[in-house]
Structure formats: C-alpha cells, structure tokens
Design a protein around this motif. Sequence first.
Motif, PDB file in Angstrom:
ATOM      1  N   THR A 178      -6.053   3.501   3.012  1.00 19.47           N
ATOM      2  CA  THR A 178      -4.920   4.318   2.661  1.00 19.47           C
ATOM      3  C   THR A 178      -5.534   5.926   2.836  1.00 19.47           C
ATOM      4  N   ASP A 179      -6.596   5.788   2.849  1.00 13.33           N
ATOM      5  CA  ASP A 179      -7.288   7.417   2.593  1.00 13.33           C
ATOM      6  C   ASP A 179      -6.786   8.224   1.374  1.00 13.33           C
ATOM      7  N   GLY A 180      -6.658   7.495   0.348  1.00 17.35           N
ATOM      8  CA  GLY A 180      -6.334   8.127  -0.862  1.00 17.35           C
ATOM      9  C   GLY A 180      -4.692   8.217  -1.223  1.00 17.35           C
ATOM     10  N   GLY A 181      -3.921   7.951  -0.099  1.00 21.49           N
ATOM     11  CA  GLY A 181      -2.708   8.139  -0.174  1.00 21.49           C
ATOM     12  C   GLY A 181      -1.945   6.817  -0.866  1.00 21.49           C
ATOM     13  N   PRO A 182      -0.481   6.841  -0.945  1.00 20.36           N
ATOM     14  CA  PRO A 182       0.304   7.837  -0.591  1.00 20.36           C
ATOM     15  C   PRO A 182       0.517   8.932  -1.848  1.00 20.36           C
ATOM     16  N   ASN A 183       0.334  10.243  -1.358  1.00 20.25           N
ATOM     17  CA  ASN A 183       0.399  11.190  -2.573  1.00 20.25           C
ATOM     18  C   ASN A 183      -0.707  11.097  -3.709  1.00 20.25           C
ATOM     19  N   TYR A 184      -1.902  10.978  -3.080  1.00 22.09           N
ATOM     20  CA  TYR A 184      -3.004  10.826  -3.930  1.00 22.09           C
ATOM     21  C   TYR A 184      -2.914   9.432  -4.859  1.00 22.09           C
ATOM     22  N   ALA A 185      -1.881   8.462  -4.533  1.00 19.91           N
ATOM     23  CA  ALA A 185      -1.976   7.299  -5.421  1.00 19.91           C
ATOM     24  C   ALA A 185      -3.112   6.473  -5.465  1.00 19.91           C
ATOM     25  N   SER A 186      -3.804   6.539  -4.509  1.00 18.98           N
ATOM     26  CA  SER A 186      -5.042   5.578  -4.565  1.00 18.98           C
ATOM     27  C   SER A 186      -6.385   6.494  -4.297  1.00 18.98           C
ATOM     28  N   GLU A 187      -6.265   7.740  -4.773  1.00 20.84           N
ATOM     29  CA  GLU A 187      -7.564   8.599  -4.756  1.00 20.84           C
ATOM     30  C   GLU A 187      -8.379   8.133  -5.762  1.00 20.84           C
ATOM     31  N   ILE A 188      -9.684   7.800  -5.774  1.00 23.16           N
ATOM     32  CA  ILE A 188     -10.590   7.803  -6.892  1.00 23.16           C
ATOM     33  C   ILE A 188     -11.562   8.727  -6.611  1.00 23.16           C
ATOM     34  N   LEU A 189     -12.506   8.670  -7.654  1.00 22.47           N
ATOM     35  CA  LEU A 189     -13.508  10.000  -7.673  1.00 22.47           C
ATOM     36  C   LEU A 189     -14.297  10.122  -6.390  1.00 22.47           C
ATOM     37  N   SER A 190     -14.711   9.035  -5.777  1.00 19.64           N
ATOM     38  CA  SER A 190     -15.369   9.037  -4.547  1.00 19.64           C
ATOM     39  C   SER A 190     -14.710   9.692  -3.556  1.00 19.64           C
ATOM     40  N   THR A 191     -13.541   9.281  -3.429  1.00 18.18           N
ATOM     41  CA  THR A 191     -12.693  10.046  -2.038  1.00 18.18           C
ATOM     42  C   THR A 191     -12.348  11.276  -2.334  1.00 18.18           C
ATOM     43  N   LEU A 195       0.777  -1.182  -0.019  1.00 21.61           N
ATOM     44  CA  LEU A 195       0.071  -0.172   0.007  1.00 21.61           C
ATOM     45  C   LEU A 195       0.924   1.370   0.041  1.00 21.61           C
ATOM     46  N   GLY A 196       2.264   1.016   0.208  1.00 13.48           N
ATOM     47  CA  GLY A 196       2.928   2.252   0.425  1.00 13.48           C
ATOM     48  C   GLY A 196       3.647   2.674  -0.850  1.00 13.48           C
ATOM     49  N   GLU A 197       3.722   1.696  -1.970  1.00 15.66           N
ATOM     50  CA  GLU A 197       4.351   2.204  -3.140  1.00 15.66           C
ATOM     51  C   GLU A 197       3.053   2.694  -4.058  1.00 15.66           C
ATOM     52  N   PRO A 198       3.535   3.934  -4.692  1.00 16.06           N
ATOM     53  CA  PRO A 198       2.420   4.647  -5.301  1.00 16.06           C
ATOM     54  C   PRO A 198       2.046   4.047  -6.658  1.00 16.06           C
ATOM     55  N   SER A 199       2.902   3.045  -7.363  1.00 14.13           N
ATOM     56  CA  SER A 199       2.149   2.382  -8.360  1.00 14.13           C
ATOM     57  C   SER A 199       1.510   1.100  -8.153  1.00 14.13           C
ATOM     58  N   LEU A 200       1.719   0.952  -6.936  1.00  7.06           N
ATOM     59  CA  LEU A 200       1.066  -0.457  -6.564  1.00  7.06           C
ATOM     60  C   LEU A 200      -0.444  -0.320  -5.514  1.00  7.06           C
ATOM     61  N   ALA A 201      -0.295   0.900  -4.881  1.00  2.69           N
ATOM     62  CA  ALA A 201      -1.448   0.794  -3.954  1.00  2.69           C
ATOM     63  C   ALA A 201      -2.757   0.769  -4.479  1.00  2.69           C
ATOM     64  N   ILE A 202      -3.155   1.127  -5.730  1.00  4.97           N
ATOM     65  CA  ILE A 202      -4.492   1.129  -6.169  1.00  4.97           C
ATOM     66  C   ILE A 202      -4.653  -0.350  -6.829  1.00  4.97           C
ATOM     67  N   TYR A 203      -3.764  -0.955  -7.053  1.00  9.40           N
ATOM     68  CA  TYR A 203      -4.154  -2.451  -7.524  1.00  9.40           C
ATOM     69  C   TYR A 203      -4.333  -3.349  -6.346  1.00  9.40           C
ATOM     70  N   SER A 204      -3.488  -2.919  -5.305  1.00  8.48           N
ATOM     71  CA  SER A 204      -3.484  -3.825  -4.007  1.00  8.48           C
ATOM     72  C   SER A 204      -5.058  -3.722  -3.448  1.00  8.48           C
TER      73      SER A 204
END
Lengths: 291, 279
Positions: free
Chosen positions: A234-247, A148-157
């Motif tokens: 993640t609350d959308g983090g790290p650095n918006y890497a897992s932010e989606i429209l609803s969040t 969940l910490g790597e920006p490129s990975l978080a959204i897929y996790s």
Amino acid sequence: MKTRNGTLWLFIIPGLILYSFFFIIPAVSSLLLSLTNWDGMTYQFDWVGLKHYGDLARDPVFGKALGNNVKFSLTVIIFQFGLSLFFAILVMKNTKLNVVYRTIFFFPTVVSSVSIGFIWMFVYDPNIGSLNLLLNSLGLESLARSWLGEPSLAIYSIAFVQFWGHTGQVMIIFIAGLQSIPKDLYEVANIEGASRWNAFRYVTWPLLAPSATIVLAYTTIQSFKSFDLIIAMTDGGPNYASEILSTFMYHQAFTYFSFGYATAAAVVLMLIIMVVTYFQFRLLKADRVVY
Amino acid sequence: MIRLDLKTFAGKTFKQALLIAYVLAVILPFTVMFFATFKSMSGLFQDPLGLPDSFKLTNYIELFRKQDMFIYFKNSTVVTFFSVGSILFLSSLVAFGISRMKGRTGAMLFAFFTLGMMIPSQTSIIPLFILMSKLGLSNSQLGLVLVETAFIIPIGVFILTGFMRTIPQEMIEAAQMDGANEWHVYRRIALPISLPSVATLAIFALMIVWNNLLLPLLLLKQSSIKTLPLKLLEFKGEYLTNYPLLFSAVVVISVPMVVLYVFLQRYFIEGVTAGSIKG
C-alpha cells in the motif's frame, strides 16, 4: 600476555572499523541529527533542540502512524504468539510427517517480503482476488471487501500477512523449548492425575517461559521493523491508513526530504522497541522456573 | 474402550484437519501466484484462480527480453556473493579474536558487537544515506556490500563467538607448541571446527541480503545497478498492475532461495532461529 592480545586486535580491527563506521556512528548520529533542521543537502543547519519531537507530538499523520503501528503490532503479536505456540504443540514430536509440516510452515520466511506483499496484494484484490472469489463461492458475498482499499481495514489486512508469513518461523523456537522439557515431569503430572490442561498450565507453561520471552520480544521487534510488506502492498495508503513508524520516517526523509524530522521519528521508533523489549524480559523473568 | 478409541480417533482427525488447513493457507497463495505467471492479463481476469490453459513461458520470455532481468539477477548475485563473503570472513576473524582474548576486553567487545542486534536498522539509515553520498559510495554496489556487511556482522559475531568459545584450549595449546601462530590457529583449527556454524551463518546472511529491500532502496538509484527486490517494486503499476509479469519476476527472485531451502532446510531453520535469539 599483552602481546598476545595485541595480535588478536588485528583480527578484530577490520570488522570493528566497518561495523562502527557504517552502523554505530550513523545510529548515534541519528540522535544528533534529530536536534537539527538539516535538510541533508546543504552544509547549513541550526540546532533546534527538541523542536522536532514537539512537532511530532502535534503532527496528526505521525499520530496516525503511531496508532496504526500499535494496531498492527498488537494484532501480529497476539496471533503470531498464539498460533505459533498452538502449532508447535501439534508438531513438536520428531515424526517424519511433522518434519514435513514444519518445513511447509516455515517456507514463507524464505521468500522475500516484497514478493509476499505482492502475492497478497493479488489475493486481496477486490475484483479478481482469491479471497473475495472464495467468499462469493461460499455465498458470503456480503463479507467481500476491498481489503487494502478500505482505510479501517488496510492495516489489519497487512498485519494478517505479517503473521501468516512468520508464525512458522517462530514456531521453531517454541518446538525447541517444548522438546527441552524433561518427559518425567509429565509422567509425574500424569501419576498425580493432572488433566492435560493442568499439565500444560503447571508444567509446560512455566518451563516454556524462556522460549516465550524470545518469541514475544522477537515478534514485537519484527512487527515494529516491518517495512517491505507495507511499501509493496500500500505504500502507507490509502490516506496514511496503513502508515506505520518505519514507513512514516522513510517517507518524511525521502519523499519530503525532512531529514531532521525523520530522524526524530527514527529515534522514537528505537526508544519504543528498547522499552518494549526491556519490559517483556522483566515481565517474563519473574515467571521463570529453574529445574 | 471403544468410546476412548473413537475419542482419540476424532481428536487425531481434528488435529490433522487443522494442520492441513494451515498447509493449504501457506500453499494456496503461492499456487495462485504461480499459475498466474502462465496467463495473459486478460486470461487472468477471466479466470484468476484456475489452472492455466497451457504452461506457456511468454511472460518469462518478456521478462528476460524486454525487462533485462538478467542484469538484475546478476546484480543481486554479485551483491549477495560479496556481502556474504565479507560477512563470513570479517565476523569469523572478530569471533576468533574475541574468543581468544584474555580478561574483560573480549567480553566488552562481544557486548559492543551484539549491541547492533538491538538497534533497528531503520534508525541509522538517514545518517547512513548522507554519509554514503559524501563518500561517493551511494549509487554503488560496493557501498551496498559494505553496508550489508556492517549490518549483519553483529549476528555473525554472535553466532560464531558462541561456537568458537567451545573449542578446547588444549587443542590450540598443542598447535602453539608446534609453532603455530594465531593466524595458523584461526585458519587450521578454529575455522575448520566452526564450519557447521559458519554454514548456518552463510545461509542466514544469504537469505537476508538476497531478499533485502531497505538498503538497496536507500543506496541504489541508477537503474542498471539495482537488485531484484528493488526491480520488483517497479512492476507495480500506478493504476493497473500487470500481475502475470510481476509474478514471473517473483518466481525468478524466489527460485534460488526455494531450491536452496529444499536441499539445506536444516541450515535455513537453524540460521533464522539463531538470528532471532538475542542475549
């Protein structure tokens, strides 16, 4: 006749008022609010027309959230659709063992998404998480990650957790669809010497189209509405890497108090969902068979 | 012949292996989580996966003594009870009215109510937040109950109208000949006959309201009135999360649903499936 309908209105009015007042009117107000610069606190606001929509188009964070949402939704849709169909075929017969399997596969749906999010946050923990420990014990240390910490990975996790939790749920829709296909069609296919794949391609698949439409539409909507999981993990983090429209819209509204701007994002979300569902129904309707 | 048997045997084994892999994928995360609730923070770091040394209830005791878990449990119970009650009552009334109406009015009302199933709830939360503040209903459990009800009525109307439309007209006409008015028909015929679908809706609504995060997050700010999922968020630390304590809270939240699920699976599965099928 008129008086009869009149009495019936008394049954409808309480629900109608509550539903209109607390659901429909706020939803429609979103459209209007998105055209103002209201901060929600004061009584002053100006009409700003489509300014917020223009700002959204230029906002790199919104762009990121939109991109993430596409990655998230596509991952969820592909895996949830494929896996639920695959496992539905495996457990479609009503044997005792299969009922046990279905009950277990469905189970995560019963647990709140916040709880599921936290459980997986722990599984994904870089140091004490079960996933990395498992990889290490298999001698695959090189694959261990900060999931969940790597920006490129978080959204897929997070997408994995989403379809992990709901595959067993939509599988039920496929099972109902599979069970409604008349058995004699398979017997005919068998007599004609069709292979199992051909029987699936020419009998199961066309007759399964209504169920497939429902699963596809539902999974799509579900993936765009996903919120609790991300807030928990993640609350959308790290650095918006897992932010989606609803969040994104939630953070704009309740972290930055840009209500007008946030509602513009909400309207975009609503439009995307409506357009996607419309096309899915159109697409699959063309393939529908009547028997 | 032998080759064929072998082939099917291998196929069956492979199939069972896949199914068991899925079972493990579902069960293991929950097991690891459950074991963690019996460990201390340091115990968890030393052995994150294994069985706990003993099944001590230290974390659960702390949860109820220091974190006032009773209060949040009670809050969730109150909100869920009243929300489910009003969802069942109002949607069954609406569904009855619609199913009895003559002409196009009924169909139009049905369309209007089920429209709500297409609109994602996130769309209305911001105006809703403002509306509730102006009405003095934000930060109140009553406000939350009203909103939960309004959000689930569409699915309620959808499920119950479908069922009530199948009630034989002769049955209703016979009752009316005996002098029953619409309320009697609703109370003595429509509602009792619809009980299976009312039960399905009850379970569905129960699960949604009990687990809901978005609406409580929006409406409940004061700590003493928060519901369980909202309280759960507070256990996540900024730098270090006390997983044993957090997971004990997860267990406390989940137990009621899990127990109900064990006994009423059929209604859960029917309810969720009915809720996902639109139009």
